[in-house]
Enzyme design. Structure first.
Site, PDB file in Angstrom:
ATOM      1  N   CYS A  30       0.818  -1.222   0.000  1.00 17.20           N
ATOM      2  CA  CYS A  30       0.000   0.000   0.000  1.00 17.20           C
ATOM      3  C   CYS A  30       0.849   1.268   0.000  1.00 17.20           C
ATOM      4  O   CYS A  30       0.330   2.362  -0.221  1.00 17.20           O
ATOM      5  CB  CYS A  30      -0.951  -0.014   1.185  1.00 17.20           C
ATOM      6  SG  CYS A  30      -1.869  -1.553   1.307  1.00 17.20           S
ATOM      7  N   HIS A  59      -3.604   6.603   2.074  1.00 13.83           N
ATOM      8  CA  HIS A  59      -3.988   5.272   1.635  1.00 13.83           C
ATOM      9  C   HIS A  59      -5.406   4.991   2.139  1.00 13.83           C
ATOM     10  O   HIS A  59      -5.740   5.314   3.282  1.00 13.83           O
ATOM     11  CB  HIS A  59      -2.991   4.238   2.173  1.00 13.83           C
ATOM     12  CG  HIS A  59      -3.450   2.831   1.960  1.00 13.83           C
ATOM     13  ND1 HIS A  59      -3.927   2.392   0.750  1.00 13.83           N
ATOM     14  CD2 HIS A  59      -3.548   1.777   2.819  1.00 13.83           C
ATOM     15  CE1 HIS A  59      -4.277   1.123   0.872  1.00 13.83           C
ATOM     16  NE2 HIS A  59      -4.067   0.735   2.109  1.00 13.83           N
ATOM     17  N   ASN A  81     -10.440  -0.710  -0.598  1.00 14.39           N
ATOM     18  CA  ASN A  81      -8.983  -0.586  -0.448  1.00 14.39           C
ATOM     19  C   ASN A  81      -8.309  -1.281  -1.630  1.00 14.39           C
ATOM     20  O   ASN A  81      -8.405  -2.499  -1.763  1.00 14.39           O
ATOM     21  CB  ASN A  81      -8.587  -1.230   0.889  1.00 14.39           C
ATOM     22  CG  ASN A  81      -7.080  -1.322   1.094  1.00 14.39           C
ATOM     23  OD1 ASN A  81      -6.289  -1.045   0.207  1.00 14.39           O
ATOM     24  ND2 ASN A  81      -6.690  -1.745   2.290  1.00 14.39           N
TER      25      ASN A  81
HETATM   26  C1  LIG Z   1      -9.812  -4.917   9.925  1.00 15.78           C
HETATM   27  C2  LIG Z   1     -10.579  -3.883  10.713  1.00 15.78           C
HETATM   28  C3  LIG Z   1     -11.643  -3.239   9.857  1.00 15.78           C
HETATM   29  C4  LIG Z   1     -11.276  -4.540  11.905  1.00 15.78           C
HETATM   30  O1  LIG Z   1     -11.969  -3.574  12.633  1.00 15.78           O
HETATM   31  P1  LIG Z   1     -11.778  -3.449  14.207  1.00 15.78           P
HETATM   32  O2  LIG Z   1     -12.645  -2.351  14.642  1.00 15.78           O
HETATM   33  O3  LIG Z   1     -10.294  -3.320  14.482  1.00 15.78           O
HETATM   34  O4  LIG Z   1     -12.354  -4.805  14.700  1.00 15.78           O
HETATM   35  P2  LIG Z   1     -11.787  -5.801  15.833  1.00 15.78           P
HETATM   36  O5  LIG Z   1     -10.914  -6.796  15.169  1.00 15.78           O
HETATM   37  O6  LIG Z   1     -11.238  -5.002  16.981  1.00 15.78           O
HETATM   38  O7  LIG Z   1     -13.113  -6.477  16.282  1.00 15.78           O
HETATM   39  C5  LIG Z   1     -14.201  -5.756  16.905  1.00 15.78           C
HETATM   40  C6  LIG Z   1     -15.409  -6.668  16.927  1.00 15.78           C
HETATM   41  O8  LIG Z   1     -15.922  -6.819  15.588  1.00 15.78           O
HETATM   42  C7  LIG Z   1     -15.899  -8.198  15.213  1.00 15.78           C
HETATM   43  N1  LIG Z   1     -15.424  -8.258  13.839  1.00 15.78           N
HETATM   44  C8  LIG Z   1     -14.121  -8.244  13.393  1.00 15.78           C
HETATM   45  N2  LIG Z   1     -14.106  -8.272  12.036  1.00 15.78           N
HETATM   46  C9  LIG Z   1     -15.392  -8.296  11.637  1.00 15.78           C
HETATM   47  C10 LIG Z   1     -16.012  -8.311  10.376  1.00 15.78           C
HETATM   48  N3  LIG Z   1     -15.287  -8.287   9.244  1.00 15.78           N
HETATM   49  N4  LIG Z   1     -17.369  -8.316  10.343  1.00 15.78           N
HETATM   50  C11 LIG Z   1     -18.100  -8.305  11.478  1.00 15.78           C
HETATM   51  N5  LIG Z   1     -17.573  -8.297  12.709  1.00 15.78           N
HETATM   52  C12 LIG Z   1     -16.235  -8.293  12.798  1.00 15.78           C
HETATM   53  C13 LIG Z   1     -14.938  -8.881  16.160  1.00 15.78           C
HETATM   54  O9  LIG Z   1     -15.276 -10.225  16.345  1.00 15.78           O
HETATM   55  C14 LIG Z   1     -15.131  -8.073  17.427  1.00 15.78           C
HETATM   56  O10 LIG Z   1     -16.309  -8.518  18.073  1.00 15.78           O
HETATM   57  P3  LIG Z   1     -16.405  -8.540  19.687  1.00 15.78           P
HETATM   58  O11 LIG Z   1     -16.312  -7.091  20.099  1.00 15.78           O
HETATM   59  O12 LIG Z   1     -17.729  -9.163  19.930  1.00 15.78           O
HETATM   60  O13 LIG Z   1     -15.236  -9.349  20.152  1.00 15.78           O
HETATM   61  C15 LIG Z   1      -9.605  -2.794  11.237  1.00 15.78           C
HETATM   62  O14 LIG Z   1      -8.794  -3.316  12.237  1.00 15.78           O
HETATM   63  C16 LIG Z   1      -8.720  -2.166  10.205  1.00 15.78           C
HETATM   64  O15 LIG Z   1      -9.179  -1.544   9.253  1.00 15.78           O
HETATM   65  N6  LIG Z   1      -7.395  -2.242  10.426  1.00 15.78           N
HETATM   66  C17 LIG Z   1      -6.412  -1.383   9.736  1.00 15.78           C
HETATM   67  C18 LIG Z   1      -5.916  -1.938   8.541  1.00 15.78           C
HETATM   68  C19 LIG Z   1      -4.805  -1.191   7.880  1.00 15.78           C
HETATM   69  O16 LIG Z   1      -4.573  -0.021   8.023  1.00 15.78           O
HETATM   70  N7  LIG Z   1      -4.054  -1.952   7.113  1.00 15.78           N
HETATM   71  C20 LIG Z   1      -2.884  -1.474   6.452  1.00 15.78           C
HETATM   72  C21 LIG Z   1      -3.115  -1.153   5.052  1.00 15.78           C
HETATM   73  S1  LIG Z   1      -3.947  -2.354   4.121  1.00 15.78           S
END
Ligand SMILES: CC(C)(COP(=O)(O)OP(=O)(O)OC[C@H]1O[C@@H](n2cnc3c(N)ncnc32)[C@H](O)[C@@H]1OP(=O)(O)O)[C@@H](O)C(=O)NCCC(=O)NCCS
Length: 332
Positions: A122, A257, A288
């Site tokens: 990215c 990004h 993305n």
């Molecule tokens: C991947 C991403 C969207 C996940 O979102 P998040 O808010 O961090 O989610 P978490 O993993 O903390 O999980 C929060 C809750 O949602 C749930 N959850 C996680 N992914 C899920 C999904 N895709 N759909 C539904 N629920 C989901 C989890 O089980 C958790 O549930 P709980 O609270 O009951 O335990 C986020 O972490 C993200 O965008 N990360 C950054 C990525 C990035 O910058 N990458 C580099 C460039 S590509």
């Protein structure tokens, strides 16, 4: 003893024009929520994505890359034979060798260009702009074509909750060339190899060949990468502004990004951006697209008339590696 001849440096560079091509399919959250036990509401709230653009089977990475490149070359008003280097930033060209850039140079008629791919995920497009700036300023190339292009849908697992549901396909292109004033600031860049395993492929091609693993697809440790993006990358963005000699209020646009709208909103807060700065949110419709996301988002701002040519945009790419790069560019 004779003196060596060397290239004559030019003082400044700028981006002449951009081009864009997206996947031909619009995929809604409802279409992909089932296998990850998610919902349209969760995906919108936690990521900002409403649809992602994906390419159908017969639309290849090279189709999108050459379409975007052709547009940029045409808008720049240059002859493709004047291009001295073609740089393709990608993690999804399906051949280890030869490079995608080499095929791309043939497709766009850049017959006199050096051509190579860069793998910085990215951050790849901003790495490419840094290299193009250096090649032009040193006099090694008159013009450089930089393309960030991905067909990420070839490397997704529909049941993966960590990243696959965010991903789209597309390509964005830029022509970098000499300028009579500074149009690309010093790049702040790096790669944190201690977090090499935080975003990437599930397994190697060797393990796939040996029947020890499935086809490699993309995964990430979402929450830890999220924290890194918010805290460490905001610092890098601030540093890039300092290197450019600018303050937030001097910007016309912020083009990060397109990883997650909550990360984008956090950049706005931490940089204390005034309302006058337009913030790219192409993620809402495109998803993305890794290396393609910054040029696609900037192209949209220009195409929709949200920003004017000549203003300054801070661009920052970050992702697998963990690699990152940021610079300020004059909008073409
Ligand atoms: C991947 C991403 C969207 C996940 O979102 P998040 O808010 O961090 O989610 P978490 O993993 O903390 O999980 C929060 C809750 O949602 C749930 N959850 C996680 N992914 C899920 C999904 N895709 N759909 C539904 N629920 C989901 C989890 O089980 C958790 O549930 P709980 O609270 O009951 O335990 C986020 O972490 C993200 O965008 N990360 C950054 C990525 C990035 O910058 N990458 C580099 C460039 S590509």
């Amino acid at each position: 003893m004779k003196t060596l001849l060397q290239t004559q440096p030019v003082p400044f560079t700028r981006i002449y024009a951009l081009g864009a091509a997206r996947g031909d399919l619009t995929v809604t959250n409802d279409e992909i929520a089932g296998p990850i036990d998610s919902s349209d509401e969760w995906i919108r709230q936690r990521t900002g994505v409403v649809t992602r653009k994906r390419a159908s089977k017969d639309r290849s990475l090279m189709d999108m890359a050459s379409e975007a490149a052709d547009e940029a070359i045409k808008k720049a008003g240059i002859d493709p034979e004047e291009i001295g280097a073609v740089i393709l930033a990608t993690i999804t060209f399906p051949f280890q060798t030869p490079s995608g850039a080499s095929l791309l140079s043939e497709l766009v008629g850049a017959k006199k260009a050096a051509a190579y791919d860069i793998s910085a995920a990215c951050a790849g497009y901003c790495y490419g702009i840094a290299q193009a700036d250096a090649l032009v300023r040193s006099g090694v190339a008159k013009y450089v074509l930089v393309v960030g292009g991905e067909k990420l849908s070839d490397f997704i697992e529909p049941t993966d909750r960590s990243i696959s549901f965010l991903l789209g396909d597309g390509a964005g292109a830029a022509i970098v060339g000499p300028s009579d004033h500074p149009g690309i600031s010093k790049t702040v860049w790096g790669a944190d190899g201690s977090n090499w395993d935080k975003v990437g492929m599930t397994n190697s091609l060797i393990d796939f060949r040996d029947g020890k693993a499935t086809w490699p697809t993309l995964v990430q440790e979402g929450p830890s990468v999220f924290r890194w993006a918010v805290w460490e990358m905001a610092k890098v963005a601030k540093q890039a502004l300092e290197e450019a000699g600018l303050e937030a209020k001097d910007l016309s646009a912020l083009v990060t990004h397109q990883a997650n709208i909550r990360i984008i909103d956090e950049f706005v807060k931490q940089l204390e951006l005034p309302d006058s700065v337009v913030v790219a949110r192409d993620i809402i419709e495109t998803g993305n697209t890794s290396a393609a996301s910054i040029p696609l988002a900037m192209h949209r701002l220009l195409a929709e008339g949200q920003v004017k040519s000549g203003g300054y945009a801070l661009e920052i790419g970050f992702g697998a590696g963990l690699a990152f790069a940021a610079q300020v560019v004059e909008l073409p």
